[in-house]
Design an enzyme around this catalytic site. Structure first.
Site, mmCIF file in Angstrom:
data_model
loop_
_atom_site.group_PDB
_atom_site.id
_atom_site.type_symbol
_atom_site.label_atom_id
_atom_site.label_comp_id
_atom_site.label_asym_id
_atom_site.label_seq_id
_atom_site.Cartn_x
_atom_site.Cartn_y
_atom_site.Cartn_z
ATOM 1 N N CYS A 77 0.697 -1.224 -0.137
ATOM 2 C CA CYS A 77 0.058 -0.129 -0.139
ATOM 3 C C CYS A 77 0.811 1.292 0.061
ATOM 4 C CB CYS A 77 -0.748 -0.161 1.140
ATOM 5 S SG CYS A 77 -0.257 -0.548 2.712
ATOM 6 N N HIS A 85 -3.085 6.084 4.648
ATOM 7 C CA HIS A 85 -1.918 6.309 5.004
ATOM 8 C C HIS A 85 -1.399 7.670 4.385
ATOM 9 C CE1 HIS A 85 -1.816 2.050 5.962
ATOM 10 N NE2 HIS A 85 -0.979 1.748 4.936
#
Ligand code: A2P
Length: 357
Positions: free
Chosen positions: A150, A264
């Site tokens: 990710c 994130h």
């Protein structure tokens, strides 16, 4: 290889002999009850993915649970070796162990696998794909295509247009990683431990190694004593080099888990070969697919995980020269992207969309 050569090489694989999808593929989601699995199903629905049938696979614990997909009630089935008969596309997100065992079985049964785990990402014959960067590489697959880590995806989306603007020599980054990267159980631990903390109750953490509420800690993968990097940092460094087609790219990164649910963030310093003008950096990012500039200096409004959550763009802002490098070659950025969407499910579905006829 220059960025343009890398792009051309990846594109040249287009049309190679490997399988592509039929117009209305039969699709299976492996790990359908997990944090990413739920988003995979939502992406297929929201993006109108043209499928003929959807099978939902998870552990025997979830067998019989139901999910509504396009007004139809679908039952979750226990994953087994016979699960892939007639499946054209298998989207895996049930961890590396499950992928290592079942992805080759799915590919042998005729499915194209898009695998969200780290099991095959660095295999030389497995393409590691971020569609905005190297979708052409996907056409060279031999049954399995890997969806990157990710952080690697969220970093690659803005790094690629910058690398095409002017070759990038070095990246130094620090991450602020959400609970979702550790799965649905970690998201629940963040919620429950925060509620307990606010009510003054003791909470015994069971998913992550450290207290999560009002805390942050080094990423929960083991540190390699020889390099000092943890597993997450090692993955991001090697995967970014593979995605960008720059095996020698110098990267240093510190990965940290923060008490955020699902997006994130990354602070990045990007060092170019030559001095770059900030206007050119902004223009390259503004024109890049998958990037949204959030850089309102007057209002101090920059990328935030809450605003990145639930949407597919990578938000980029705080664009400035690095004051510690007077040469003008180093630019600092702050980036945020939804770990479950662009960092996982959305990227996987975008790869699959581009394999449709
Ligand atoms: P289940 O919910 O039945 O345990 P997350 O990343 O959010 O933790 O989700 C992991 C996903 O992987 C879930 O859908 C989970 O299903 C699935 N999974 C875990 N173990 C197995 C297994 N042995 N076989 C099939 N699916 C599994």
């Amino acid at each position: 290889m220059s960025p343009d050569q890398h792009f051309a090489a990846a594109a040249a694989i287009d049309g190679a002999a490997s399988r592509s999808l039929p117009a209305r593929p039969s699709v299976a989601v492996v790990g359908a009850t997990g944090a990413v699995g739920v988003e995979l199903i939502a992406c297929l629905e929201d993006r109108g993915f043209p499928l003929s049938r959807l099978r939902l696979l998870a552990s025997p614990r979830s067998a019989g649970r139901t999910v509504i997909f396009r007004d139809e009630t679908l039952a979750v089935e226990a994953l087994g070796e016979g699960s892939f008969a007639g499946v054209d596309l298998a989207l895996f997100s049930a961890g590396s162990g499950i992928s290592r065992h079942y992805a080759p079985i799915a590919a042998a049964a005729g499915a194209i696998v898009v695998d969200n785990s780290s099991a095959f990402r660095m295999d030389a014959d497995v393409p590691l794909v971020v569609p905005e960067v190297n979708q052409g590489a996907a056409a060279g697959h031999r049954g399995i295509i890997a969806n990157p880590n990710c952080v690697a995806i969220i970093a690659a989306v803005p790094l690629w247009p910058l690398h095409r603007l002017s070759p990038v020599q070095r990246v130094v980054a620090a991450t602020y990683q959400a609970a979702s990267g550790a799965g649905a159980a970690a998201m629940e631990e963040l919620r429950a431990s925060t509620a307990a903390y606010l009510e003054g109750r003791h909470y015994a953490n069971t998913v992550l190694a450290h207290p999560y509420a009002f805390n942050l800690f080094s990423h929960d993968t083991a540190v390699d004593a020889a390099t000092g990097s943890n597993g997450e940092e090692a993955k991001v460094m090697q995967e970014l080099r593979k995605i960008l087609g720059e095996p020698e790219l110098r990267i240093g990164i510190t990965c940290v888990r923060v008490p955020v649910l699902r997006a994130h963030s990354i602070a990045m310093t990007v060092e170019f070969e030559r001095p770059v003008a900030l206007d050119a950096v902004r223009a390259a990012l503004a024109a890049a697919p998958g990037v949204r500039l959030v850089d309102d200096v007057a209002r101090n409004h920059f990328p935030m995980p809450r605003e990145a959550s639930g949407q597919g763009d990578v938000l980029v802002g705080r664009i400035r020269h690095d004051a510690s490098d007077p040469s003008g070659r180093s630019v600092m950025l702050f980036v945020a992207g939804d770990q479950l969407l662009k960092g996982a499910a959305l990227n996987a579905v975008q790869i699959a969309e581009r394999l449709l006829p």
